[in-house]
Structures are given as C-alpha cells and as structure tokens.
Design a protein around this motif. Structure first.
Motif, PDB file in Angstrom:
ATOM      1  N   LEU A 296       0.823  -1.213   0.000  1.00  0.00           N
ATOM      2  CA  LEU A 296       0.000   0.000   0.000  1.00  0.00           C
ATOM      3  C   LEU A 296       0.854   1.259   0.000  1.00  0.00           C
ATOM      4  CD1 LEU A 296      -2.850   1.181   0.047  1.00  0.00           C
ATOM      5  CD2 LEU A 296      -2.724   1.160   2.556  1.00  0.00           C
ATOM      6  N   ASN A 297       0.546   2.128  -0.965  1.00  0.00           N
ATOM      7  CA  ASN A 297       1.262   3.393  -1.115  1.00  0.00           C
ATOM      8  C   ASN A 297       0.427   4.283  -2.020  1.00  0.00           C
ATOM      9  OD1 ASN A 297       3.223   5.376  -1.019  1.00  0.00           O
ATOM     10  ND2 ASN A 297       4.887   4.066  -1.750  1.00  0.00           N
ATOM     11  N   ASP A 298       0.871   5.514  -2.196  1.00  0.00           N
ATOM     12  CA  ASP A 298       0.298   6.400  -3.193  1.00  0.00           C
ATOM     13  C   ASP A 298       0.196   5.627  -4.512  1.00  0.00           C
ATOM     14  OD1 ASP A 298      -0.131   8.310  -5.173  1.00  0.00           O
ATOM     15  OD2 ASP A 298       1.706   9.403  -4.776  1.00  0.00           O
ATOM     16  N   SER A 299      -0.992   5.635  -5.135  1.00  0.00           N
ATOM     17  CA  SER A 299      -1.205   4.832  -6.343  1.00  0.00           C
ATOM     18  C   SER A 299      -0.217   5.184  -7.453  1.00  0.00           C
ATOM     19  CB  SER A 299      -2.638   4.982  -6.844  1.00  0.00           C
ATOM     20  OG  SER A 299      -2.897   6.317  -7.255  1.00  0.00           O
ATOM     21  N   LYS A 300       0.268   6.430  -7.467  1.00  0.00           N
ATOM     22  CA  LYS A 300       1.218   6.841  -8.508  1.00  0.00           C
ATOM     23  C   LYS A 300       2.575   6.162  -8.336  1.00  0.00           C
ATOM     24  CE  LYS A 300       0.659  11.265  -7.582  1.00  0.00           C
ATOM     25  NZ  LYS A 300      -0.464  11.154  -6.616  1.00  0.00           N
ATOM     26  N   GLN A 301       2.844   5.636  -7.145  1.00  0.00           N
ATOM     27  CA  GLN A 301       4.103   4.955  -6.880  1.00  0.00           C
ATOM     28  C   GLN A 301       4.023   3.446  -7.141  1.00  0.00           C
ATOM     29  OE1 GLN A 301       6.787   6.835  -6.163  1.00  0.00           O
ATOM     30  NE2 GLN A 301       5.380   8.578  -6.334  1.00  0.00           N
ATOM     31  N   LEU A 302       2.847   2.989  -7.550  1.00  0.00           N
ATOM     32  CA  LEU A 302       2.630   1.570  -7.804  1.00  0.00           C
ATOM     33  C   LEU A 302       2.426   1.330  -9.288  1.00  0.00           C
ATOM     34  CD1 LEU A 302       0.006   0.959  -4.967  1.00  0.00           C
ATOM     35  CD2 LEU A 302       2.470   0.508  -4.851  1.00  0.00           C
ATOM     36  N   ASN A 303       2.727   0.132  -9.753  1.00  0.00           N
ATOM     37  CA  ASN A 303       2.408  -0.188 -11.135  1.00  0.00           C
ATOM     38  C   ASN A 303       0.981  -0.737 -11.212  1.00  0.00           C
ATOM     39  OD1 ASN A 303       2.469  -3.080 -10.623  1.00  0.00           O
ATOM     40  ND2 ASN A 303       4.701  -3.012 -10.806  1.00  0.00           N
ATOM     41  N   GLU A 304       0.505  -0.923 -12.431  1.00  0.00           N
ATOM     42  CA  GLU A 304      -0.892  -1.327 -12.622  1.00  0.00           C
ATOM     43  C   GLU A 304      -1.191  -2.666 -11.956  1.00  0.00           C
ATOM     44  OE1 GLU A 304      -3.580  -0.594 -16.315  1.00  0.00           O
ATOM     45  OE2 GLU A 304      -2.522  -2.481 -16.661  1.00  0.00           O
ATOM     46  N   LYS A 305      -0.293  -3.617 -12.076  1.00  0.00           N
ATOM     47  CA  LYS A 305      -0.503  -4.930 -11.468  1.00  0.00           C
ATOM     48  C   LYS A 305      -0.623  -4.824  -9.956  1.00  0.00           C
ATOM     49  CE  LYS A 305       1.504  -9.586 -11.289  1.00  0.00           C
ATOM     50  NZ  LYS A 305       2.632 -10.446 -11.742  1.00  0.00           N
ATOM     51  N   GLN A 306       0.213  -3.996  -9.339  1.00  0.00           N
ATOM     52  CA  GLN A 306       0.159  -3.820  -7.886  1.00  0.00           C
ATOM     53  C   GLN A 306      -1.142  -3.155  -7.453  1.00  0.00           C
ATOM     54  OE1 GLN A 306       3.825  -1.587  -7.588  1.00  0.00           O
ATOM     55  NE2 GLN A 306       4.930  -3.332  -6.698  1.00  0.00           N
ATOM     56  N   ARG A 307      -1.576  -2.145  -8.197  1.00  0.00           N
ATOM     57  CA  ARG A 307      -2.828  -1.457  -7.851  1.00  0.00           C
ATOM     58  C   ARG A 307      -4.012  -2.411  -7.901  1.00  0.00           C
ATOM     59  NH1 ARG A 307      -0.370   2.904 -10.876  1.00  0.00           N
ATOM     60  NH2 ARG A 307      -1.437   2.223 -12.781  1.00  0.00           N
ATOM     61  N   PHE A 308      -4.088  -3.207  -8.968  1.00  0.00           N
ATOM     62  CA  PHE A 308      -5.227  -4.120  -9.098  1.00  0.00           C
ATOM     63  C   PHE A 308      -5.135  -5.296  -8.127  1.00  0.00           C
ATOM     64  CE2 PHE A 308      -6.060  -1.761 -12.990  1.00  0.00           C
ATOM     65  CZ  PHE A 308      -7.459  -1.712 -12.979  1.00  0.00           C
ATOM     66  N   ALA A 309      -3.947  -5.632  -7.673  1.00  0.00           N
ATOM     67  CA  ALA A 309      -3.807  -6.648  -6.629  1.00  0.00           C
ATOM     68  C   ALA A 309      -4.264  -6.108  -5.276  1.00  0.00           C
ATOM     69  CB  ALA A 309      -2.357  -7.115  -6.537  1.00  0.00           C
ATOM     70  N   LEU A 310      -4.012  -4.847  -5.048  1.00  0.00           N
ATOM     71  CA  LEU A 310      -4.398  -4.220  -3.780  1.00  0.00           C
ATOM     72  C   LEU A 310      -5.900  -4.001  -3.660  1.00  0.00           C
ATOM     73  CD1 LEU A 310      -1.685  -1.467  -3.146  1.00  0.00           C
ATOM     74  CD2 LEU A 310      -2.503  -3.117  -1.463  1.00  0.00           C
ATOM     75  N   ARG A 311      -6.556  -3.706  -4.761  1.00  0.00           N
ATOM     76  CA  ARG A 311      -7.967  -3.293  -4.688  1.00  0.00           C
ATOM     77  C   ARG A 311      -8.862  -4.290  -3.951  1.00  0.00           C
ATOM     78  NH1 ARG A 311     -11.353  -1.455  -9.947  1.00  0.00           N
ATOM     79  NH2 ARG A 311     -12.373  -3.491  -9.887  1.00  0.00           N
ATOM     80  N   PRO A 312      -8.853  -5.580  -4.293  1.00  0.00           N
ATOM     81  CA  PRO A 312      -9.732  -6.495  -3.556  1.00  0.00           C
ATOM     82  C   PRO A 312      -9.366  -6.620  -2.085  1.00  0.00           C
ATOM     83  CG  PRO A 312      -8.298  -7.707  -5.056  1.00  0.00           C
ATOM     84  CD  PRO A 312      -8.163  -6.261  -5.393  1.00  0.00           C
ATOM     85  N   TYR A 313      -8.083  -6.510  -1.765  1.00  0.00           N
ATOM     86  CA  TYR A 313      -7.672  -6.574  -0.358  1.00  0.00           C
ATOM     87  C   TYR A 313      -8.235  -5.384   0.419  1.00  0.00           C
ATOM     88  CZ  TYR A 313      -4.744  -7.199   3.762  1.00  0.00           C
ATOM     89  OH  TYR A 313      -4.317  -7.392   5.056  1.00  0.00           O
ATOM     90  N   ILE A 314      -8.150  -4.190  -0.188  1.00  0.00           N
ATOM     91  CA  ILE A 314      -8.714  -2.987   0.445  1.00  0.00           C
ATOM     92  C   ILE A 314     -10.217  -3.145   0.638  1.00  0.00           C
ATOM     93  CG2 ILE A 314      -9.191  -0.519   0.106  1.00  0.00           C
ATOM     94  CD1 ILE A 314      -6.471  -0.427  -1.442  1.00  0.00           C
ATOM     95  N   GLU A 315     -10.895  -3.591  -0.409  1.00  0.00           N
ATOM     96  CA  GLU A 315     -12.354  -3.696  -0.347  1.00  0.00           C
ATOM     97  C   GLU A 315     -12.820  -4.748   0.649  1.00  0.00           C
ATOM     98  OE1 GLU A 315     -13.267  -2.172  -4.913  1.00  0.00           O
ATOM     99  OE2 GLU A 315     -13.421  -4.308  -4.450  1.00  0.00           O
ATOM    100  N   GLU A 316     -12.073  -5.835   0.770  1.00  0.00           N
ATOM    101  CA  GLU A 316     -12.444  -6.904   1.700  1.00  0.00           C
ATOM    102  C   GLU A 316     -12.176  -6.533   3.156  1.00  0.00           C
ATOM    103  OE1 GLU A 316     -10.263 -10.278   0.347  1.00  0.00           O
ATOM    104  OE2 GLU A 316     -11.319 -10.341  -1.583  1.00  0.00           O
TER     105      GLU A 316
END
Length: 204
Positions: free
Chosen positions: A43-63
């Motif tokens: 988890l970090n500022d989305s601009k510091q993450l690549n697309e794969k990392q952002r989409f991997a994080l999303r379900p974890y955040i939502e859950e």
C-alpha cells in the motif's frame, strides 16, 4: 512507511481522486474507512505503484475496509462545474455512499469544500502519508482506469487503454488527426488540428 491514522479518537475516512488532469473522461473519487490495524506491504500512493500492484491491492482494500465507496462525474459535469469543483463533488458523492458515517475526513491536497458538518483535514501529499488516503487513491485510480479501457473500445484511435485520457504525445497526435470525441473536456485546452477526419464522433 504510511501512518495508520491521523488521530486515534475519531473514525477517519481517507479521500482522493483520479483523473483531474486528464483531457478526456470522468473524474473518479473514492472514500475509504480502514481499521486502525490495517496493513498491506504494497500500500502506497497509487502513482508509486504499477498497474498490477494497484489491481492486486484493490480487492484486499475492499475486503478489509470498514467501508468504501467510489463515485465519478462525467466530462460534461466537469465542463459545467470546472475540474476543481467537480473533484470536490465527486468526493462528496463517494462520502455520501459510505455505509458508515465518518467523523473526520482526510483529504489529499490543500483544498476542499465542507461536506455536511463533518470536519476535514487537508494533507498535501496525503496519499503517500496516510493509509486510508492511499487506499482511496488506489480505488479511484483502478476504477477510473477500467472505465477508460472500456471507452477505448468505442474510440481506439485515442489509445485510452494506455494513456487513460492524459495529454500524452499519442493522445495529442490523435486529437490532431481526428479532433475531440464527446468524452473530451471542452473546458480544457484541447490543441488539435482544425480538420477532423470524417465519421468521428465529435462534441456537440
């Protein structure tokens, strides 16, 4: 290392937007309430993450979030309000959709308009400082990216699947060749050639 919260007493919602500087498409905003023990190493500022990392994080955040919500305003609403007001309104809409009412809003940036009577704290670079704002930045960015990829299927000539509506060189070349679509923001400076190719949907 992100701070887990701004203060301990009040229930906080982090808020951020995505797409504010784009030439086309909507602006998206997210509001996220995280438990104080929330942690994910990516988890970090989305601009510091690549697309794969952002989409991997999303379900974890939502859950794992106590509550989250995403909202957007289209390019026509942006043109009507201006992008700053549209960004604030999209945040308001996201906050309104939360299933739990926050007691404090953490806003990425230096300005915000009051939402109801909920106090807020503006934090410059907040998406790189506080977990809830970083989580909101990830949700806003991923939902907007998905939206622009769908729009790309209607207007592949602008390459929105790659540039997501930002003013990249390839996007500018497409504007020069085809003119704007109905998804472009008329209130933004769209420098493009005066002769548009035929059969291309343009703004009315």
């Amino acid at each position: 290392m992100l701070h887990p919260y701004f203060q301990e007493e009040l229930l906080e919602a982090g808020c951020d937007e995505a797409g504010r500087g784009c030439l086309a498409g909507p602006v998206f905003a997210a509001a996220v309430i995280l438990p104080k023990d929330f942690y994910h190493p990516l988890l970090n500022d989305s601009k510091q993450l690549n697309e794969k990392q952002r989409f991997a994080l999303r379900p974890y955040i939502e859950e794992n979030a106590i509550s989250f919500a995403v909202a957007n305003l289209c390019n026509k609403q942006i043109d009507k309000l201006n992008i700053l007001k549209a960004s604030f309104k999209s945040m308001h809409l996201a906050i309104k959709k939360l299933s739990v009412v926050p007691q404090l809003l953490l806003i990425d940036g230096n300005r915000f308009t009051v939402y109801k009577r909920i106090p807020h704290q503006c934090i410059i670079g907040g998406d790189g400082k506080y977990a809830s704002i970083a989580a909101a930045s990830v949700l806003a960015k991923t939902y907007r990216d998905e939206y622009m990829i769908e729009l790309h299927k209607k207007h592949p000539q602008y390459n929105w699947a790659q540039n997501k509506g930002y003013g990249t060189k390839d996007h500018q070349v497409a504007l020069d060749s085809f003119g704007p679509s109905r998804y472009h923001r008329q209130s933004f400076r769209l420098s493009y050639g005066t002769t548009a190719a035929p059969n291309i949907e343009t703004i009315h």
